[in-house]
Design a protein around this motif. Structure first.
Motif, mmCIF file in Angstrom:
data_model
loop_
_atom_site.group_PDB
_atom_site.id
_atom_site.type_symbol
_atom_site.label_atom_id
_atom_site.label_comp_id
_atom_site.label_asym_id
_atom_site.label_seq_id
_atom_site.Cartn_x
_atom_site.Cartn_y
_atom_site.Cartn_z
ATOM 1 N N ARG A 24 71.804 36.846 -63.882
ATOM 2 C CA ARG A 24 72.581 35.634 -64.125
ATOM 3 C C ARG A 24 73.708 35.940 -65.091
ATOM 4 N NH1 ARG A 24 68.518 30.943 -65.739
ATOM 5 N NH2 ARG A 24 70.530 29.846 -65.788
ATOM 6 N N ARG A 25 74.899 35.472 -64.787
ATOM 7 C CA ARG A 25 76.056 35.700 -65.630
ATOM 8 C C ARG A 25 76.374 34.438 -66.420
ATOM 9 N NH1 ARG A 25 78.252 40.468 -64.769
ATOM 10 N NH2 ARG A 25 80.209 39.913 -65.824
ATOM 11 N N ALA A 26 77.025 34.653 -67.558
ATOM 12 C CA ALA A 26 77.318 33.520 -68.432
ATOM 13 C C ALA A 26 78.604 33.787 -69.190
ATOM 14 C CB ALA A 26 76.167 33.296 -69.417
ATOM 15 N N GLN A 27 79.129 32.758 -69.808
ATOM 16 C CA GLN A 27 80.273 32.904 -70.690
ATOM 17 C C GLN A 27 80.142 31.901 -71.836
ATOM 18 O OE1 GLN A 27 84.059 31.534 -68.864
ATOM 19 N NE2 GLN A 27 82.860 31.179 -67.010
ATOM 20 N N VAL A 28 80.643 32.284 -72.990
ATOM 21 C CA VAL A 28 80.511 31.432 -74.174
ATOM 22 C C VAL A 28 81.721 31.652 -75.075
ATOM 23 C CG1 VAL A 28 79.219 33.109 -75.542
ATOM 24 C CG2 VAL A 28 78.917 30.684 -75.989
ATOM 25 N N ASP A 29 82.118 30.598 -75.801
ATOM 26 C CA ASP A 29 83.192 30.697 -76.786
ATOM 27 C C ASP A 29 82.605 30.601 -78.185
ATOM 28 O OD1 ASP A 29 85.328 30.851 -74.923
ATOM 29 O OD2 ASP A 29 85.192 28.692 -74.585
ATOM 30 N N VAL A 30 83.089 31.452 -79.086
ATOM 31 C CA VAL A 30 82.633 31.463 -80.474
ATOM 32 C C VAL A 30 83.851 31.310 -81.378
ATOM 33 C CG1 VAL A 30 81.325 32.706 -82.228
ATOM 34 C CG2 VAL A 30 80.805 33.070 -79.809
ATOM 35 N N SER A 31 83.787 30.357 -82.321
ATOM 36 C CA SER A 31 84.895 30.123 -83.246
ATOM 37 C C SER A 31 84.503 30.541 -84.656
ATOM 38 C CB SER A 31 85.294 28.639 -83.244
ATOM 39 O OG SER A 31 85.736 28.239 -81.963
ATOM 40 N N PHE A 32 85.491 30.990 -85.426
ATOM 41 C CA PHE A 32 85.269 31.420 -86.809
ATOM 42 C C PHE A 32 86.244 30.684 -87.722
ATOM 43 C CE2 PHE A 32 84.176 34.920 -83.962
ATOM 44 C CZ PHE A 32 82.854 35.153 -84.328
ATOM 45 N N ASP A 33 85.713 30.079 -88.782
ATOM 46 C CA ASP A 33 86.518 29.213 -89.642
ATOM 47 C C ASP A 33 87.515 29.962 -90.502
ATOM 48 O OD1 ASP A 33 85.146 27.035 -88.636
ATOM 49 O OD2 ASP A 33 83.609 27.091 -90.207
ATOM 50 N N ASN A 34 87.086 31.079 -91.093
ATOM 51 C CA ASN A 34 87.923 31.796 -92.046
ATOM 52 C C ASN A 34 88.758 32.857 -91.323
ATOM 53 O OD1 ASN A 34 89.062 33.207 -94.153
ATOM 54 N ND2 ASN A 34 87.188 33.298 -95.380
ATOM 55 N N GLN A 35 90.018 32.514 -91.062
ATOM 56 C CA GLN A 35 90.857 33.436 -90.292
ATOM 57 C C GLN A 35 91.195 34.700 -91.070
ATOM 58 O OE1 GLN A 35 93.962 32.008 -87.783
ATOM 59 N NE2 GLN A 35 93.265 29.887 -87.824
ATOM 60 N N SER A 36 91.064 34.671 -92.402
ATOM 61 C CA SER A 36 91.369 35.868 -93.191
ATOM 62 C C SER A 36 90.356 36.990 -92.947
ATOM 63 C CB SER A 36 91.408 35.532 -94.680
ATOM 64 O OG SER A 36 90.109 35.169 -95.156
ATOM 65 N N ILE A 69 83.383 35.290 -74.595
ATOM 66 C CA ILE A 69 82.479 36.370 -74.188
ATOM 67 C C ILE A 69 81.985 36.099 -72.777
ATOM 68 C CG2 ILE A 69 80.448 37.721 -74.820
ATOM 69 C CD1 ILE A 69 80.569 36.371 -77.590
ATOM 70 N N GLU A 70 82.075 37.090 -71.904
ATOM 71 C CA GLU A 70 81.578 36.976 -70.528
ATOM 72 C C GLU A 70 80.703 38.172 -70.198
ATOM 73 O OE1 GLU A 70 84.490 36.382 -67.499
ATOM 74 O OE2 GLU A 70 85.856 35.310 -68.852
ATOM 75 N N GLY A 71 79.696 37.947 -69.340
ATOM 76 C CA GLY A 71 78.840 39.033 -68.899
ATOM 77 C C GLY A 71 77.463 38.537 -68.517
ATOM 78 N N PRO A 72 76.489 39.450 -68.368
ATOM 79 C CA PRO A 72 75.115 39.044 -68.084
ATOM 80 C C PRO A 72 74.599 38.101 -69.178
ATOM 81 C CG PRO A 72 75.384 41.395 -67.761
ATOM 82 C CD PRO A 72 76.643 40.916 -68.404
ATOM 83 N N GLU A 73 73.807 37.142 -68.782
ATOM 84 C CA GLU A 73 73.392 36.078 -69.700
ATOM 85 C C GLU A 73 72.750 36.614 -70.979
ATOM 86 O OE1 GLU A 73 71.556 31.800 -68.751
ATOM 87 O OE2 GLU A 73 70.112 33.422 -68.456
ATOM 88 N N ASP A 74 71.788 37.530 -70.847
ATOM 89 C CA ASP A 74 71.114 38.071 -72.035
ATOM 90 C C ASP A 74 72.099 38.820 -72.932
ATOM 91 O OD1 ASP A 74 68.802 37.013 -71.073
ATOM 92 O OD2 ASP A 74 67.930 38.924 -70.412
ATOM 93 N N SER A 75 72.994 39.578 -72.320
ATOM 94 C CA SER A 75 73.953 40.366 -73.103
ATOM 95 C C SER A 75 74.946 39.474 -73.825
ATOM 96 C CB SER A 75 74.695 41.338 -72.186
ATOM 97 O OG SER A 75 73.805 42.268 -71.606
#
Length: 343
Positions: A24-36, A69-75
């Motif tokens: 199973r493939r999946a994709q997710v977005d991750v955001s980070f508050d501190n751009q520095s 991030i895209e790829g196999p769900e577990d990865s």
């Protein structure tokens, strides 16, 4: 900060699903508050992201403070957790390098990773502060070991080379010597391995035994400035000696480390353990699979001591495996190839 995806042929992807099991493939977005922190998180030329991609078989694209991030769900799940851990460590002022990232990737395959990630931002982080660096755990078992180093009176640290057994013990000993909680640091190991005789070696006694004690010197110099090591060696605050030199002594107000303990005899181990004195801590490090003394495992003082004392109040036993090797990743694979998975 946008990254242009490399051609798909250059990316490391998981192999196509077999007819028996669909991946199973999946994709997710991750955001980070501190751009520095993003420059350190991504690495020079996005080297850190590429390392995560190649090791986990995912594709990561960056836009601003967000990673896709895209790829196999577990990865994908593992990559998300690794990147979150990397960001948290940077936010706490810790540095990232390829070895630290590799360790986080290895830890992401263990169920304890979430516990480590959750615990560090909320409570005091697990770390050892020395004059030259701040040391943090690079595997789940290292975190357990570091807790044991401040809790238990006598600790058996067992496992293959490269897991940090001796290094972390020396770092903790240096930290306690600096703060004054102990007055002496005593490092010891069997001076003769695999049947060699000191009499055949050139030089005086110090010159004969120093090559066997070199790993202990290396760990010391990594944790303290060289001039401090030399001064404390000269004053006797730090002592490095073969185990035979421990006979007849009581080691009080000291942090005592025995390295390569699998090569002690039962009599030597009993003698060493009974040197324990008031306000002291003792760490016995060794690899039960690398016994070099005549008679092999059945004559090893380490195996005998662990069998007799494991579970006794005041004793801690930490067992590392090839999965905990924190040197180059290939070292762990070498250990497994030669010895098989440890149990």
């Amino acid at each position: 900060m946008a990254r242009k995806p490399a051609p798909k042929a250059d990316r490391a992807f998981s192999p196509p699903p077999s007819p028996q099991r669909e991946i199973r493939r999946a994709q997710v977005d991750v955001s980070f508050d501190n751009q520095s922190l993003l420059g350190a998180l991504f690495g020079q030329f996005d080297a850190n992201l590429v390392q995560v991609e190649n090791r986990l078989g995912v594709f990561i694209s960056a836009r601003g403070n967000q990673l896709h991030i895209e790829g196999p769900e577990d990865s994908v799940a593992r990559a998300r957790d690794v990147l979150a851990t990397m960001y948290d460590k940077l936010a706490m002022g810790q540095e990232l390098d390829a070895g630290a990232i590799e360790s986080m990737i290895a830890m992401s395959n263990e169920p304890t990773l979430d516990g480590i990630m959750d615990a560090e931002p909320k409570g005091p982080p697990i770390m050892i502060r020395t004059r030259r660096k701040t040391i943090v755990p690079r595997s789940a078992m290292q975190a357990t070991y570091m807790r044991s180093l401040v809790r238990d009176d006598i600790i058996f640290a067992l496992g293959p080379a490269g897991t940090g057994k001796t290094y972390l013990a020396v770092a903790q000993a240096v930290a306690q010597l600096i703060t004054g909680s102990v007055q002496r640091l005593i490092l010891s190991r069997p001076a003769v391995e695999a049947g060699e005789k000191l009499g055949f070696l050139p030089g005086d006694m110090k010159e004969k035994v120093d090559p066997y004690l070199r790993p202990l010197y290396d760990a010391l110099y990594d944790c303290m400035p060289p001039e401090q090591v030399e001064r404390r060696l000269a004053s006797g605050e730090i002592e490095i000696a073969p185990i035979a030199f421990m006979r007849g002594r009581t080691l009080a107000d000291a942090f005592v480390i025995l390295d390569e303990a699998q090569n002690t005899t039962r009599e030597q181990m009993k003698m060493f353990l009974t040197r324990f004195g008031q306000n002291s801590r003792m760490v016995i490090c060794g690899d039960p699979r690398q016994v070099d003394i005549p008679g092999g495992d059945r004559m090893s003082g380490l195996a005998d001591a662990v069998d007799k004392l494991e579970g006794v109040d005041g004793f801690g036993t930490i067992r590392f495996t090839a999965a905990d090797v924190v040197r180059h990743p290939i070292v762990g694979r070498i250990v497994e190839a030669y010895e098989g998975p440890t149990v």
